[in-house]
Design a protein around this motif. Structure first.
Motif, short mmCIF file in Angstrom:
data_model
loop_
_atom_site.label_atom_id
_atom_site.label_comp_id
_atom_site.label_asym_id
_atom_site.label_seq_id
_atom_site.Cartn_x
_atom_site.Cartn_y
_atom_site.Cartn_z
N ASN A 178 21.79 -31.20 -17.54
CA ASN A 178 21.15 -30.07 -18.17
C ASN A 178 22.15 -29.03 -17.61
OD1 ASN A 178 20.03 -27.53 -18.63
ND2 ASN A 178 17.66 -28.31 -18.17
N PRO A 179 22.86 -28.03 -18.64
CA PRO A 179 23.79 -27.19 -18.31
C PRO A 179 23.14 -25.87 -17.26
CG PRO A 179 23.91 -27.58 -20.52
CD PRO A 179 22.66 -28.22 -19.96
N SER A 180 21.91 -25.86 -17.42
CA SER A 180 21.20 -24.84 -16.58
C SER A 180 21.24 -25.48 -14.99
CB SER A 180 19.62 -24.57 -16.88
OG SER A 180 19.86 -24.04 -18.01
N GLY A 181 21.26 -26.73 -14.79
CA GLY A 181 21.32 -27.18 -13.76
C GLY A 181 22.75 -27.53 -12.95
N PHE A 182 23.80 -27.22 -13.42
CA PHE A 182 25.03 -27.56 -12.89
C PHE A 182 26.01 -26.48 -13.24
CE2 PHE A 182 25.64 -29.77 -16.96
CZ PHE A 182 26.76 -29.14 -17.65
N SER A 183 25.47 -25.09 -14.02
CA SER A 183 26.24 -23.87 -14.30
C SER A 183 26.61 -23.31 -13.13
CB SER A 183 25.53 -23.05 -15.27
OG SER A 183 24.27 -22.79 -14.73
N ASP A 184 25.96 -23.39 -11.84
CA ASP A 184 26.39 -22.97 -10.64
C ASP A 184 27.71 -23.53 -10.05
OD1 ASP A 184 24.16 -21.12 -10.58
OD2 ASP A 184 23.20 -22.29 -9.39
N PHE A 185 27.93 -24.56 -10.36
CA PHE A 185 29.21 -25.41 -10.21
C PHE A 185 30.46 -25.24 -11.06
CE2 PHE A 185 25.43 -27.83 -8.18
CZ PHE A 185 25.92 -27.97 -6.89
N ILE A 186 29.89 -25.56 -12.28
CA ILE A 186 31.09 -25.43 -13.24
C ILE A 186 30.50 -24.68 -14.57
CG2 ILE A 186 32.36 -27.42 -12.39
CD1 ILE A 186 31.17 -28.91 -14.84
N ASP A 187 31.75 -24.33 -15.21
CA ASP A 187 31.17 -23.73 -16.65
C ASP A 187 30.97 -25.23 -17.53
OD1 ASP A 187 31.30 -22.70 -18.99
OD2 ASP A 187 33.34 -21.83 -18.97
N PRO A 188 29.71 -25.06 -18.20
CA PRO A 188 29.19 -26.12 -18.81
C PRO A 188 30.27 -26.36 -20.06
CG PRO A 188 27.53 -24.72 -18.41
CD PRO A 188 28.70 -24.03 -17.87
N ALA A 189 31.05 -25.47 -20.45
CA ALA A 189 32.05 -25.82 -21.55
C ALA A 189 33.09 -26.58 -20.89
CB ALA A 189 32.73 -24.47 -22.16
N THR A 190 33.46 -27.01 -19.82
CA THR A 190 34.40 -27.75 -19.27
C THR A 190 34.13 -29.33 -19.20
OG1 THR A 190 33.82 -27.37 -17.00
CG2 THR A 190 35.31 -25.86 -18.00
N LEU A 191 32.78 -29.55 -19.36
CA LEU A 191 32.32 -30.82 -19.38
C LEU A 191 32.21 -31.43 -20.82
CD1 LEU A 191 30.83 -33.16 -17.72
CD2 LEU A 191 28.66 -32.02 -18.02
#
Length: 184
Positions: free
Chosen positions: A52-65
Motif C-alpha cells: 500500500n503506497p500509504s504504508g511506504f510513502s514515508d520511505f520512498i516516493d511511490p512513483a519510484t516503485l
C-alpha cells in the motif's frame, strides 16, 4: 563516533542479499530510501500481501516503485535476473516462498554484478541461499516509549562482521537512526 553499522548498511552494492522476519518489509523500504533511484518488486501473483503506497510513502516516493506479479517462483527468478542485469533499477526486491538452489543464487549474484544493482530477497525464517552476500533478520524491538524501534540482526555476512543493531526510521530526514538498546 564510530559505528560498525555504517560498514554493513546499506549492504554491498552490485550483490544480492536476504532478509527475514516481521520487519523485512521495513528493511526493504529503508534500503530503497538509502539507495535512491528506481525500485522493482517482483513477487508471485498468488501472494496475499499487498503493498500500500500509504504504508511506504514515508520511505520512498511511490512513483519510484514498480510491482511485477508473476505466475510462479521460476518466473520471479527470471524477471529478477533480467532486472538486475538491465542497469535500469537501483534495487530489485523479490519475495520467495521456496528455497532457491546455489545455481539460481549464483545467477542472481552475477546479474547484480553485471547491472550494478542491489538485489534483496525477502525469505521465510530459516530459509536461505548459500550464494547471498548477507542475510538479515529484522523484527520489532519492544520499547514502551517508542513503537517504531526495530532490531536488525546481521546473521550472515561473507565480508566479515555479524552484529545486532536497534534502529529507528526518521520520517522527516528519510534515514535510519541507530539507537542504543535499552539499559545501555
Amino acid at each position: 563516533m564510530y559505528s560498525p553499522f555504517l560498514h554493513v548498511f546499506p549492504p554491498a552494492g552490485a550483490r544480492t542479499h536476504e532478509v527475514c522476519g516481521s520487519g523485512a518489509y521495513g528493511f526493504a523500504f529503508a534500503l530503497a530510501a538509502r539507495l535512491g533511484g528506481q525500485m522493482l518488486w517482483v513477487r508471485e501473483a498468488w501472494g496475499a500481501v499487498q503493498l500500500n503506497p500509504s504504508g511506504f510513502s514515508d520511505f520512498i516516493d511511490p512513483a519510484t516503485l514498480t510491482i511485477c506479479d508473476t505466475k510462479d517462483q521460476k518466473d520471479v527468478l527470471a524477471v529478477t535476473e533480467e532486472a538486475l542485469r538491465s542497469n535500469a533499477v537501483a534495487l530489485v526486491v523479490i519475495t520467495l516462498s521456496q528455497p532457491i538452489g546455489l545455481t539460481e543464487g549464483r545467477r542472481l549474484q552475477l546479474a547484480a554484478r553485471d547491472g550494478k544493482a542491489t538485489g534483496l530477497a525477502i525469505i521465510p525464517e530459516g530459509m536461505g541461499s548459500n550464494a547471498v552476500e548477507s542475510r538479515w533478520r529484522c523484527s520489532p524491538a519492544f520499547d514502551v516509549k517508542d513503537s517504531t524501534l526495530q532490531k536488525w540482526e546481521l546473521i550472515k555476512n561473507k565480508s566479515g562482521t555479524l552484529g545486532v543493531w536497534h534502529v529507528r526510521w526518521d520520517t522527516a530526514s528519510r534515514r535510519l537512526t541507530v539507537v542504543s538498546p535499552a539499559g545501555e
